[in-house]
Design a protein around this motif. Sequence first.
Motif, PDB file in Angstrom:
ATOM      1  N   SER A 144       0.817  -1.217   0.000  1.00 35.20           N
ATOM      2  CA  SER A 144       0.000   0.000   0.000  1.00 35.20           C
ATOM      3  C   SER A 144       0.848   1.263   0.000  1.00 35.20           C
ATOM      4  CB  SER A 144      -0.935   0.001   1.211  1.00 35.20           C
ATOM      5  OG  SER A 144      -1.817  -1.091   1.169  1.00 35.20           O
ATOM      6  N   TYR A 145       1.921   1.272   0.776  1.00 41.85           N
ATOM      7  CA  TYR A 145       2.751   2.474   0.907  1.00 41.85           C
ATOM      8  C   TYR A 145       4.213   2.100   0.690  1.00 41.85           C
ATOM      9  CZ  TYR A 145      -1.572   4.221   2.907  1.00 41.85           C
ATOM     10  OH  TYR A 145      -2.893   4.566   3.095  1.00 41.85           O
ATOM     11  N   VAL A 180     -22.786   9.801  12.881  1.00 42.06           N
ATOM     12  CA  VAL A 180     -21.648   9.149  13.532  1.00 42.06           C
ATOM     13  C   VAL A 180     -20.921  10.150  14.432  1.00 42.06           C
ATOM     14  CG1 VAL A 180     -19.351   8.187  13.135  1.00 42.06           C
ATOM     15  CG2 VAL A 180     -21.274   7.393  11.764  1.00 42.06           C
ATOM     16  N   GLN A 181     -20.709   9.767  15.670  1.00 43.00           N
ATOM     17  CA  GLN A 181     -20.016  10.644  16.616  1.00 43.00           C
ATOM     18  C   GLN A 181     -18.629  10.113  16.993  1.00 43.00           C
ATOM     19  OE1 GLN A 181     -22.493  11.436  20.033  1.00 43.00           O
ATOM     20  NE2 GLN A 181     -24.179  12.269  18.793  1.00 43.00           N
ATOM     21  N   THR A 182     -18.507   8.775  17.091  1.00 46.99           N
ATOM     22  CA  THR A 182     -17.214   8.185  17.458  1.00 46.99           C
ATOM     23  C   THR A 182     -16.929   7.003  16.543  1.00 46.99           C
ATOM     24  OG1 THR A 182     -17.552   8.781  19.786  1.00 46.99           O
ATOM     25  CG2 THR A 182     -15.846   7.156  19.302  1.00 46.99           C
ATOM     26  N   VAL A 183     -15.704   6.964  16.009  1.00 43.75           N
ATOM     27  CA  VAL A 183     -15.285   5.897  15.103  1.00 43.75           C
ATOM     28  C   VAL A 183     -14.210   5.059  15.793  1.00 43.75           C
ATOM     29  CG1 VAL A 183     -14.196   5.352  12.887  1.00 43.75           C
ATOM     30  CG2 VAL A 183     -15.816   7.262  13.052  1.00 43.75           C
ATOM     31  N   GLY A 184     -14.396   3.763  15.774  1.00 38.92           N
ATOM     32  CA  GLY A 184     -13.354   2.875  16.268  1.00 38.92           C
ATOM     33  C   GLY A 184     -12.312   2.635  15.187  1.00 38.92           C
ATOM     34  N   LEU A 185     -11.063   2.840  15.520  1.00 42.04           N
ATOM     35  CA  LEU A 185      -9.959   2.597  14.586  1.00 42.04           C
ATOM     36  C   LEU A 185      -9.317   1.278  14.990  1.00 42.04           C
ATOM     37  CD1 LEU A 185      -8.431   6.197  14.465  1.00 42.04           C
ATOM     38  CD2 LEU A 185     -10.131   5.175  12.924  1.00 42.04           C
ATOM     39  N   LEU A 186      -9.590   0.234  14.212  1.00 40.73           N
ATOM     40  CA  LEU A 186      -9.156  -1.128  14.552  1.00 40.73           C
ATOM     41  C   LEU A 186      -8.025  -1.546  13.626  1.00 40.73           C
ATOM     42  CD1 LEU A 186      -9.747  -3.769  16.174  1.00 40.73           C
ATOM     43  CD2 LEU A 186     -11.299  -4.401  14.299  1.00 40.73           C
ATOM     44  N   TYR A 187      -6.850  -1.842  14.201  1.00 39.63           N
ATOM     45  CA  TYR A 187      -5.696  -2.174  13.367  1.00 39.63           C
ATOM     46  C   TYR A 187      -4.629  -2.872  14.196  1.00 39.63           C
ATOM     47  CZ  TYR A 187      -3.811   2.121  15.488  1.00 39.63           C
ATOM     48  OH  TYR A 187      -3.382   3.089  16.382  1.00 39.63           O
ATOM     49  N   SER A 188      -3.603  -3.335  13.506  1.00 37.40           N
ATOM     50  CA  SER A 188      -2.472  -3.985  14.149  1.00 37.40           C
ATOM     51  C   SER A 188      -1.267  -3.060  14.142  1.00 37.40           C
ATOM     52  CB  SER A 188      -2.122  -5.287  13.416  1.00 37.40           C
ATOM     53  OG  SER A 188      -0.869  -5.785  13.850  1.00 37.40           O
ATOM     54  N   THR A 189      -0.577  -2.971  15.254  1.00 42.13           N
ATOM     55  CA  THR A 189       0.632  -2.143  15.306  1.00 42.13           C
ATOM     56  C   THR A 189       1.802  -2.798  14.591  1.00 42.13           C
ATOM     57  OG1 THR A 189       1.163  -3.122  17.457  1.00 42.13           O
ATOM     58  CG2 THR A 189      -0.046  -1.036  17.466  1.00 42.13           C
ATOM     59  N   SER A 190       1.664  -4.071  14.220  1.00 42.32           N
ATOM     60  CA  SER A 190       2.747  -4.773  13.528  1.00 42.32           C
ATOM     61  C   SER A 190       2.665  -4.620  12.012  1.00 42.32           C
ATOM     62  CB  SER A 190       2.726  -6.264  13.885  1.00 42.32           C
ATOM     63  OG  SER A 190       1.537  -6.879  13.417  1.00 42.32           O
ATOM     64  N   GLU A 191       1.596  -3.995  11.504  1.00 49.66           N
ATOM     65  CA  GLU A 191       1.401  -3.851  10.066  1.00 49.66           C
ATOM     66  C   GLU A 191       1.921  -2.502   9.576  1.00 49.66           C
ATOM     67  OE1 GLU A 191      -0.172  -5.751   7.467  1.00 49.66           O
ATOM     68  OE2 GLU A 191       0.250  -7.392   8.827  1.00 49.66           O
ATOM     69  N   VAL A 192       2.940  -2.531   8.713  1.00 49.45           N
ATOM     70  CA  VAL A 192       3.539  -1.300   8.189  1.00 49.45           C
ATOM     71  C   VAL A 192       2.503  -0.473   7.439  1.00 49.45           C
ATOM     72  CG1 VAL A 192       5.257  -0.387   6.586  1.00 49.45           C
ATOM     73  CG2 VAL A 192       5.826  -2.338   8.049  1.00 49.45           C
ATOM     74  N   ASN A 193       1.610  -1.138   6.702  1.00 53.64           N
ATOM     75  CA  ASN A 193       0.638  -0.416   5.886  1.00 53.64           C
ATOM     76  C   ASN A 193      -0.406   0.324   6.716  1.00 53.64           C
ATOM     77  OD1 ASN A 193       1.627  -1.152   3.347  1.00 53.64           O
ATOM     78  ND2 ASN A 193       0.508  -3.075   3.353  1.00 53.64           N
ATOM     79  N   SER A 194      -0.628  -0.100   7.940  1.00 56.36           N
ATOM     80  CA  SER A 194      -1.725   0.466   8.711  1.00 56.36           C
ATOM     81  C   SER A 194      -1.435   1.870   9.232  1.00 56.36           C
ATOM     82  CB  SER A 194      -2.072  -0.461   9.886  1.00 56.36           C
ATOM     83  OG  SER A 194      -2.613  -1.671   9.411  1.00 56.36           O
ATOM     84  N   ALA A 195      -0.217   2.119   9.654  1.00 52.40           N
ATOM     85  CA  ALA A 195       0.096   3.393  10.308  1.00 52.40           C
ATOM     86  C   ALA A 195      -0.228   4.614   9.455  1.00 52.40           C
ATOM     87  CB  ALA A 195       1.557   3.409  10.747  1.00 52.40           C
ATOM     88  N   ALA A 236     -19.239   3.284  14.467  1.00 49.44           N
ATOM     89  CA  ALA A 236     -18.741   2.609  13.269  1.00 49.44           C
ATOM     90  C   ALA A 236     -17.279   2.279  13.510  1.00 49.44           C
ATOM     91  CB  ALA A 236     -18.899   3.487  12.029  1.00 49.44           C
ATOM     92  N   VAL A 237     -16.745   1.362  12.695  1.00 50.10           N
ATOM     93  CA  VAL A 237     -15.342   0.947  12.829  1.00 50.10           C
ATOM     94  C   VAL A 237     -14.655   1.073  11.472  1.00 50.10           C
ATOM     95  CG1 VAL A 237     -13.793  -0.998  13.298  1.00 50.10           C
ATOM     96  CG2 VAL A 237     -15.768  -0.600  14.778  1.00 50.10           C
ATOM     97  N   PHE A 238     -13.439   1.587  11.492  1.00 52.35           N
ATOM     98  CA  PHE A 238     -12.603   1.689  10.290  1.00 52.35           C
ATOM     99  C   PHE A 238     -11.339   0.866  10.475  1.00 52.35           C
ATOM    100  CE2 PHE A 238      -8.734   3.735   8.576  1.00 52.35           C
ATOM    101  CZ  PHE A 238      -8.965   3.529   7.227  1.00 52.35           C
ATOM    102  N   THR A 239     -10.994   0.080   9.449  1.00 51.30           N
ATOM    103  CA  THR A 239      -9.748  -0.679   9.418  1.00 51.30           C
ATOM    104  C   THR A 239      -9.096  -0.496   8.055  1.00 51.30           C
ATOM    105  OG1 THR A 239     -10.530  -2.397  10.942  1.00 51.30           O
ATOM    106  CG2 THR A 239      -8.730  -2.992   9.484  1.00 51.30           C
ATOM    107  N   PRO A 240      -7.797  -0.197   7.978  1.00 55.08           N
ATOM    108  CA  PRO A 240      -7.113  -0.110   6.686  1.00 55.08           C
ATOM    109  C   PRO A 240      -6.808  -1.503   6.130  1.00 55.08           C
ATOM    110  CG  PRO A 240      -5.577   0.333   8.458  1.00 55.08           C
ATOM    111  CD  PRO A 240      -6.926   0.128   9.109  1.00 55.08           C
TER     112      PRO A 240
END
Length: 346
Positions: A144-145, A180-195, A236-240
């Motif tokens: 991705s990046y 929508v007032q609050t979004v959950g950001l769900l991801y892994s800290t081990s994934e380079v693409n997520s940051a 709602a939840v967002f994941t890259p």
Amino acid sequence: MNKLSLNKVLSLSAAAALALSLTACSGGTASNPSTNPTSSTQENGSNSGESYKIAVVRQLDHASMNEIRDAITAELDAKAADLGISVSYTDFNGNNDPSTLSQIGAQIVADGYDAIIPIGTTAAQQMAATAQATETPVIYGTVSYPETAGLTGISYVTGTSDALNVELLLDMMLAQNPDVQTVGLLYSTSEVNSAPAIETAKAYLDSKGISYLDKTGNTTDEIVAAVNSMLDQVDAVFTPTDNVVQAAELAIAPTLAEAGIPHYAGADSFVRNGAFATCGVNYTDLGTQTADLALEVLQTGTVPEFITVSGDIITVNTDTAATLGADYSMFEAMGSSLVEVQTTQE
């Protein structure tokens, strides 16, 4: 375009002249899939022309990566027939383990492959490092990046990028539910693409005055726990494009849907496993372009810059939409196309 070293060009020419193959080959050394349970071998095309030996390295067994792998190998087969060349390839699975990927890379270099096609950022980084001494061309798929991953400015490395259109995905979220007032950001800290995607999401949500809650995990169990901990806090939840979360999607999708929380994720593989919606690339198209790029590198001896594949195809899971009671008709005008899918276990 950057030129391959003269030695590499000569080695590619020599490989073509020797008509190498992976099984019952007439020259060179082939890996033996029977002694390596994470690989399989295929040979197609004509033996009358050029011959190339390619290693396809999946970071792990994963719906999106498998789709890309299948598209790559199908295109290699088709181009071999069209061009009258011989293309043999081995499919390796790194099991998302750096040590396994390192061993695979060492085997590939020792066996004299003409090119490496890694699928996934960690696999691409490992293969680029392993190929440094020989400058074996590395043509990655679905990084991705590439800049963030340190995969640019290397003379023997190129590939295809599936950079996520974060703002479009969040616009979909807000169009479907303007409250929508609050979004959950769900991801892994081990994934380079997520940051980078998460930072983009935070900046965009800040600009809209919407709060967010970070929840992370590096295993399926940790992702499940993260989801359970946010159910009464987010709308709602967002994941890259996060491989760890994707591997957990089948486990978390019913929990989110039954709680009335739509999950917007970075690839259609999430949606096929139960997430609500995505906007992203068609991974079959991306795999096809990756295979074409690999053959271009092999046949011309030049390595162009990486290619960014357009990502505005919207995919919605109709099963999840029904559970949520969600109207998604507004998505039809937001992307180049709208694809409806149902939940699968693959």
